[in-house]
Design a protein around this motif. Structure first.
Motif, PDB file in Angstrom:
ATOM      1  N   TYR A  42      37.723  34.327  34.735  1.00  0.00           N
ATOM      2  CA  TYR A  42      36.707  33.535  36.168  1.00  0.00           C
ATOM      3  C   TYR A  42      36.665  34.260  36.815  1.00  0.00           C
ATOM      4  O   TYR A  42      37.454  35.158  37.059  1.00  0.00           O
ATOM      5  CB  TYR A  42      37.899  32.829  36.340  1.00  0.00           C
ATOM      6  N   GLY A  43      35.273  34.665  37.188  1.00  0.00           N
ATOM      7  CA  GLY A  43      34.731  35.710  38.325  1.00  0.00           C
ATOM      8  C   GLY A  43      33.797  34.947  39.433  1.00  0.00           C
ATOM      9  O   GLY A  43      33.014  33.808  38.971  1.00  0.00           O
ATOM     10  N   MET A  55      40.314  36.278  37.858  1.00  0.00           N
ATOM     11  CA  MET A  55      41.565  35.697  36.854  1.00  0.00           C
ATOM     12  C   MET A  55      41.323  36.155  35.535  1.00  0.00           C
ATOM     13  O   MET A  55      40.512  35.073  34.914  1.00  0.00           O
ATOM     14  CB  MET A  55      41.460  34.749  37.803  1.00  0.00           C
ATOM     15  N   VAL A  56      42.475  36.636  34.771  1.00  0.00           N
ATOM     16  CA  VAL A  56      42.789  36.329  33.146  1.00  0.00           C
ATOM     17  C   VAL A  56      43.406  35.291  33.621  1.00  0.00           C
ATOM     18  O   VAL A  56      44.266  35.213  33.781  1.00  0.00           O
ATOM     19  CB  VAL A  56      42.855  37.955  33.164  1.00  0.00           C
ATOM     20  N   CYS A  57      42.861  34.362  32.510  1.00  0.00           N
ATOM     21  CA  CYS A  57      44.087  33.492  31.854  1.00  0.00           C
ATOM     22  C   CYS A  57      43.389  33.569  30.127  1.00  0.00           C
ATOM     23  O   CYS A  57      42.755  33.978  29.634  1.00  0.00           O
ATOM     24  CB  CYS A  57      43.629  32.715  32.913  1.00  0.00           C
ATOM     25  N   ARG A  58      44.820  32.735  29.269  1.00  0.00           N
ATOM     26  CA  ARG A  58      44.236  32.592  28.307  1.00  0.00           C
ATOM     27  C   ARG A  58      43.363  31.567  27.998  1.00  0.00           C
ATOM     28  O   ARG A  58      43.179  31.422  26.756  1.00  0.00           O
ATOM     29  CB  ARG A  58      45.993  31.564  27.722  1.00  0.00           C
ATOM     30  N   GLU A  59      42.951  30.822  28.466  1.00  0.00           N
ATOM     31  CA  GLU A  59      42.273  29.324  28.199  1.00  0.00           C
ATOM     32  C   GLU A  59      41.177  29.158  29.413  1.00  0.00           C
ATOM     33  O   GLU A  59      41.524  29.814  30.287  1.00  0.00           O
ATOM     34  CB  GLU A  59      42.899  27.887  28.240  1.00  0.00           C
ATOM     35  N   MET A  60      40.654  28.381  29.360  1.00  0.00           N
ATOM     36  CA  MET A  60      39.876  28.168  29.849  1.00  0.00           C
ATOM     37  C   MET A  60      39.548  26.490  30.307  1.00  0.00           C
ATOM     38  O   MET A  60      39.120  25.624  29.183  1.00  0.00           O
ATOM     39  CB  MET A  60      37.505  28.206  29.555  1.00  0.00           C
ATOM     40  N   ASN A  61      39.281  26.347  31.350  1.00  0.00           N
ATOM     41  CA  ASN A  61      39.800  24.183  31.605  1.00  0.00           C
ATOM     42  C   ASN A  61      39.585  24.169  33.029  1.00  0.00           C
ATOM     43  O   ASN A  61      40.021  24.808  33.618  1.00  0.00           O
ATOM     44  CB  ASN A  61      40.351  23.449  30.461  1.00  0.00           C
ATOM     45  N   THR A  62      40.076  22.306  33.442  1.00  0.00           N
ATOM     46  CA  THR A  62      39.769  21.930  34.303  1.00  0.00           C
ATOM     47  C   THR A  62      40.806  22.761  34.958  1.00  0.00           C
ATOM     48  O   THR A  62      40.619  22.792  36.465  1.00  0.00           O
ATOM     49  CB  THR A  62      39.444  20.788  34.256  1.00  0.00           C
ATOM     50  N   GLY A  66      40.343  24.973  38.517  1.00  0.00           N
ATOM     51  CA  GLY A  66      41.431  24.777  39.858  1.00  0.00           C
ATOM     52  C   GLY A  66      42.088  25.605  40.366  1.00  0.00           C
ATOM     53  O   GLY A  66      42.399  25.418  41.692  1.00  0.00           O
ATOM     54  N   GLU A  67      42.913  26.451  39.377  1.00  0.00           N
ATOM     55  CA  GLU A  67      43.261  27.287  40.298  1.00  0.00           C
ATOM     56  C   GLU A  67      42.933  28.444  40.465  1.00  0.00           C
ATOM     57  O   GLU A  67      43.487  29.355  41.517  1.00  0.00           O
ATOM     58  CB  GLU A  67      44.770  27.931  38.726  1.00  0.00           C
ATOM     59  N   PHE A  68      41.646  29.137  39.875  1.00  0.00           N
ATOM     60  CA  PHE A  68      40.858  30.215  40.304  1.00  0.00           C
ATOM     61  C   PHE A  68      40.353  29.547  41.828  1.00  0.00           C
ATOM     62  O   PHE A  68      39.935  30.486  42.679  1.00  0.00           O
ATOM     63  CB  PHE A  68      39.532  30.057  39.473  1.00  0.00           C
ATOM     64  N   LEU A  69      39.900  28.290  41.946  1.00  0.00           N
ATOM     65  CA  LEU A  69      38.896  28.155  43.289  1.00  0.00           C
ATOM     66  C   LEU A  69      40.267  28.066  44.129  1.00  0.00           C
ATOM     67  O   LEU A  69      40.085  28.535  45.068  1.00  0.00           O
ATOM     68  CB  LEU A  69      39.160  26.219  43.245  1.00  0.00           C
ATOM     69  N   GLN A  71      42.827  30.049  44.566  1.00  0.00           N
ATOM     70  CA  GLN A  71      42.674  31.872  44.875  1.00  0.00           C
ATOM     71  C   GLN A  71      41.476  32.251  45.463  1.00  0.00           C
ATOM     72  O   GLN A  71      42.023  32.652  46.229  1.00  0.00           O
ATOM     73  CB  GLN A  71      43.593  32.421  43.457  1.00  0.00           C
ATOM     74  N   VAL A  72      40.435  31.766  45.554  1.00  0.00           N
ATOM     75  CA  VAL A  72      39.254  32.028  45.519  1.00  0.00           C
ATOM     76  C   VAL A  72      39.344  31.389  47.139  1.00  0.00           C
ATOM     77  O   VAL A  72      39.092  32.939  48.782  1.00  0.00           O
ATOM     78  CB  VAL A  72      38.188  32.204  45.212  1.00  0.00           C
ATOM     79  N   SER A  73      39.834  30.325  47.636  1.00  0.00           N
ATOM     80  CA  SER A  73      40.141  29.667  49.112  1.00  0.00           C
ATOM     81  C   SER A  73      40.389  30.334  49.744  1.00  0.00           C
ATOM     82  O   SER A  73      40.761  30.237  50.896  1.00  0.00           O
ATOM     83  CB  SER A  73      40.759  27.960  48.377  1.00  0.00           C
ATOM     84  N   TRP A  74      42.152  30.898  48.963  1.00  0.00           N
ATOM     85  CA  TRP A  74      43.243  31.767  49.594  1.00  0.00           C
ATOM     86  C   TRP A  74      42.672  33.136  50.557  1.00  0.00           C
ATOM     87  O   TRP A  74      42.948  33.685  51.625  1.00  0.00           O
ATOM     88  CB  TRP A  74      44.375  32.126  49.073  1.00  0.00           C
ATOM     89  N   ALA A  75      41.817  33.757  49.196  1.00  0.00           N
ATOM     90  CA  ALA A  75      41.402  35.051  49.452  1.00  0.00           C
ATOM     91  C   ALA A  75      40.907  35.173  50.990  1.00  0.00           C
ATOM     92  O   ALA A  75      39.974  35.776  51.345  1.00  0.00           O
ATOM     93  CB  ALA A  75      41.159  35.600  48.472  1.00  0.00           C
ATOM     94  N   HIS A  76      39.639  33.636  51.219  1.00  0.00           N
ATOM     95  CA  HIS A  76      38.901  33.661  52.126  1.00  0.00           C
ATOM     96  C   HIS A  76      38.956  32.664  52.156  1.00  0.00           C
ATOM     97  O   HIS A  76      38.188  32.099  53.288  1.00  0.00           O
ATOM     98  CB  HIS A  76      37.565  33.512  51.346  1.00  0.00           C
ATOM     99  N   ARG A  77      40.336  32.378  53.245  1.00  0.00           N
ATOM    100  CA  ARG A  77      40.791  31.576  54.117  1.00  0.00           C
ATOM    101  C   ARG A  77      39.950  31.082  54.977  1.00  0.00           C
ATOM    102  O   ARG A  77      40.355  30.026  55.527  1.00  0.00           O
ATOM    103  CB  ARG A  77      42.479  30.686  54.173  1.00  0.00           C
ATOM    104  N   ARG A  78      39.688  32.246  55.995  1.00  0.00           N
ATOM    105  CA  ARG A  78      38.481  32.320  57.116  1.00  0.00           C
ATOM    106  C   ARG A  78      37.254  31.501  57.653  1.00  0.00           C
ATOM    107  O   ARG A  78      36.884  32.340  58.110  1.00  0.00           O
ATOM    108  CB  ARG A  78      39.441  33.243  58.169  1.00  0.00           C
ATOM    109  N   GLU A  79      37.322  31.693  56.378  1.00  0.00           N
ATOM    110  CA  GLU A  79      35.091  31.809  55.883  1.00  0.00           C
ATOM    111  C   GLU A  79      35.650  30.044  55.410  1.00  0.00           C
ATOM    112  O   GLU A  79      36.053  29.737  54.119  1.00  0.00           O
ATOM    113  CB  GLU A  79      35.261  32.882  55.193  1.00  0.00           C
TER     114      GLU A  79
END
Length: 175
Positions: A42-43, A55-62, A66-69, A71-79
């Motif tokens: 996921y990029g 994020m690298v993972c074994r599968e692609m699904n909902t 959600g995990e990727f979102l 992760q991105v939310s946390w990385a940019h939590r002030r925006e």
């Protein structure tokens, strides 16, 4: 506010044959393998900043989306993150939990040419995976673990690759 474009890609053991150089009169020999094993990445690219989240993972699904979102939310939590996504089923599922500091905007159907994250995948495949045969998926994961940080560290190259004129005009210039 941070504008990001998101997409998924799969990387695997199946070789993507590319042109390569060889001195005259030699013909290059490229190994080939037809193993259909993959890992998914996921990029999301921020064209203005030239920053890449992945994020690298074994599968692609909902669930993974959600995990990727998160992760991105946390990385940019002030925006507040405006994430442009395609119409994949995992992006439109009613079970997808979108973080409170994020809004998903869908691209028109069948329009990958509007997503600069696609060019990031092309760059990664061209530079890190051409004419390569991996003995196992561990080799693919190791290559991704080396190359994704290298690619992400070059903000100027990512800006050049993804800050397309229409994106800059539409989102980053004042009338």
């Amino acid at each position: 506010m941070r504008l990001m474009f998101q997409d998924e890609a799969r990387f695997g053991r199946m070789v993507r044959i590319r042109r390569c150089w060889a001195p005259i009169p030699c013909r290059p020999i490229i190994d080939n393998d037809y193993e259909r094993e993959y890992v998914y990445v996921y990029g999301a690219i921020s064209p203005k900043e030239g920053e890449l989240d992945w994020m690298v993972c074994r599968e692609m699904n909902t669930e993974r989306m959600g995990e990727f979102l998160r992760q991105v939310s946390w990385a940019h939590r002030r925006e507040f993150v405006v994430m442009v996504v395609d119409g994949a089923s995992s992006h439109v599922s009613k079970d997808l939990k979108v973080p409170s500091n994020m809004r998903l905007i869908r691209l028109p159907p069948y329009s990958p040419e509007l997503n600069p994250q696609e060019h990031v995948w092309d760059e990664l495949r061209e530079k890190a995976f051409p004419n390569r045969v991996f003995a196992s998926l561990d080799g693919v994961r190791e290559q991704l673990a080396r190359e994704l940080p290298r690619l992400a560290s070059d903000h100027a190259a990512l800006r050049s690759l993804t800050a397309w004129p229409w994106i800059v005009r539409a989102f980053f210039t004042r009338p």
